[in-house]
Each structure stands twice: as structure tokens, then as C-alpha cells.
Design a protein around this motif. Structure first.
Motif, mmCIF file in Angstrom:
data_model
loop_
_atom_site.group_PDB
_atom_site.id
_atom_site.type_symbol
_atom_site.label_atom_id
_atom_site.label_comp_id
_atom_site.label_asym_id
_atom_site.label_seq_id
_atom_site.Cartn_x
_atom_site.Cartn_y
_atom_site.Cartn_z
ATOM 1 N N PHE A 1 0.835 -1.201 0.000
ATOM 2 C CA PHE A 1 0.000 0.000 0.000
ATOM 3 C C PHE A 1 0.870 1.252 0.000
ATOM 4 O O PHE A 1 0.613 2.213 -0.729
ATOM 5 C CB PHE A 1 -0.918 0.014 1.230
ATOM 6 N N TYR A 17 0.892 4.082 -2.823
ATOM 7 C CA TYR A 17 0.492 5.445 -2.436
ATOM 8 C C TYR A 17 1.580 6.446 -2.835
ATOM 9 O O TYR A 17 1.275 7.534 -3.340
ATOM 10 C CB TYR A 17 0.234 5.508 -0.931
ATOM 11 N N ALA A 51 2.783 5.015 4.862
ATOM 12 C CA ALA A 51 3.434 4.588 3.620
ATOM 13 C C ALA A 51 4.958 4.662 3.726
ATOM 14 O O ALA A 51 5.665 3.818 3.165
ATOM 15 C CB ALA A 51 2.960 5.466 2.466
#
Length: 219
Positions: A89, A93, A143
Motif C-alpha cells: 500500500f 500510495y 506509507a
């Protein structure tokens, strides 16, 4: 006790820490709402007001660090799969942010119109709430941080706090310099309109570089 300290020092990946610090410094230099806000406050109200704003913005990072440290640390303990999902993720991102920056204008707009009546204590809380109430900061920390855990011996919570403090230090250094040199910086940007172009590509490079690192790194 001395032996324990040596063993802990040997377990630290200093290359990762240096990479994290350099990435944080590069991101703090990139044009964004926070450093532009510091610049405009410093120009319109003076250096002291700019530095107080910096303290507010940086202090807000501690809240996001705490949420990350206690939330993600539990995930890391319980599931390698979930931790991999978090890193995936994070990489996606960061790629999204790079694309967003690529599609945006490279022009740096400095709005010097500001409320001169606001007290410096009010500027601290403005900076603090700007940071704390921005969910994008939490997502960015999620992130950015997990791929830079740097020790097999230290607890993950402690490592997240160390990374958070390094991120805060880099932001304080860069934003503080912006506040101190606000007049010169604004004149330089006006005289050199391509500054925004170079900073834009610095930001894109850092985002993509970290994303690739996250995709290739192990737990």
C-alpha cells in the motif's frame, strides 16, 4: 550494560537511517502547503512568527508517530502478510503521489496576504492543528516509515519513535531555515521561476525511489 549497548549498536542498520534522514530532508525541501505556509507567515509577520509556526507543524508529527507506532507495531507482530500489505500500500500510495506531483504545475505561488493580528501562540496552534487534523499526514507516515525499520533488536515502537523524531528534526531544520531566510528565498523564487520545476522533480524522484525500495525490501 556496556556490552548490551554495543550489541544494540551493532544491530542498527545505519545505512537505512541515513537514507531515511536524507529522504526526509528532500521531502521537506519540496514545495508543499506546510513549507509554503511557513514562508508566507515569515514574510508577512516576521521570523519569530515563522519559527513558532514551524514548532506547531513539527509538534503535530508526534501525534501521527504515536498512532503509527502503536498501531502498525501490533500488525508487524501478528502477521507477515499484513505487514507486506502495508508496504505494498505504501509503495502504491507513493507512486500515486509522484504521479499527482507530475501532473501538477511547477509554479510556486507565495501568498503574502496574511492576518497580522494573529498572535504567535495562535500561529503555533494553527500549525499544530493543520498537521494533526490532516489525514494525509497519517497516510504518508504509514506509507513511508515501515520500510525503514532499522534494527532486529530494538522494539518496533521505539524504532518508529526514533524515525518520527528524525523526520521532525529534518522538518524543523528545513522549515526553520525557510523562516530565517524567508525574504531571500521569496526574492530568489521570483527571480528564478524554474526553481519550482527542479523542486518538483526532486519530489517525484524521492517518492518513486522510496516506492521502489519498499517493493524490493524484506521485513
Amino acid at each position: 550494560m556496556f556490552t548490551i549497548v554495543i550489541l544494540l549498536a551493532d544491530s542498527i542498520n545505519y545505512t537505512l537511517l541515513i537514507g531515511f534522514l536524507l529522504s526526509s530532508l528532500a521531502l521537506a525541501l519540496s514545495p508543499g502547503p506546510d513549507n509554503i505556509f511557513v514562508l508566507t507567515q515569515s514574510i508577512s509577520k516576521g521570523v519569530r512568527a515563522g519559527l513558532v509556526t514551524v514548532l506547531g507543524l513539527v509538534s503535530g508529527c508526534l501525534v501521527h508517530t504515536t498512532l503509527l507506532a502503536f498501531g502498525v507495531s501490533e500488525v508487524i507482530k501478528r502477521s507477515d502478510t499484513l505487514f507486506f500489505a502495508i508496504k505494498l500500500f505504501g509503495a502504491l500510495y507513493l507512486i500515486y503521489l509522484a504521479v499527482k506531483v507530475f501532473r501538477s504545475t511547477s509554479t510556486i505561488v507565495i501568498d503574502q496576504a496574511a492576518d497580522h493580528k494573529k498572535k504567535t501562540t495562535g500561529l503555533f496552534w494553527t500549525g499544530f492543528t493543520m498537521n494533526v487534523l490532516n489525514p494525509k499526514v497519517t497516510i504518508f507516515f504509514l506509507a513511508f516509515f515501515p520500510g525503514f525499520l532499522f534494527s532486529s533488536e530494538l522494539s518496533n515502537v521505539l524504532q518508529f519513535y526514533i524515525l518520527g523524531l528524525l523526520f521532525m528534526l529534518s522538518a524543523f531544520i528545513v522549515f526553520g531555515l525557510i523562516a530565517l531566510l524567508a525574504g531571500s528565498i521569496s526574492k530568489f523564487i521570483v527571480r528564478n521561476p524554474r526553481t519550482g520545476f527542479y523542486l518538483k522533480w526532486l519530489q517525484i524522484t524521492v517518492f518513486l525511489g522510496i516506492a521502489i525500495y519498499l517493493l524490493l525490501s524484506d521485513k
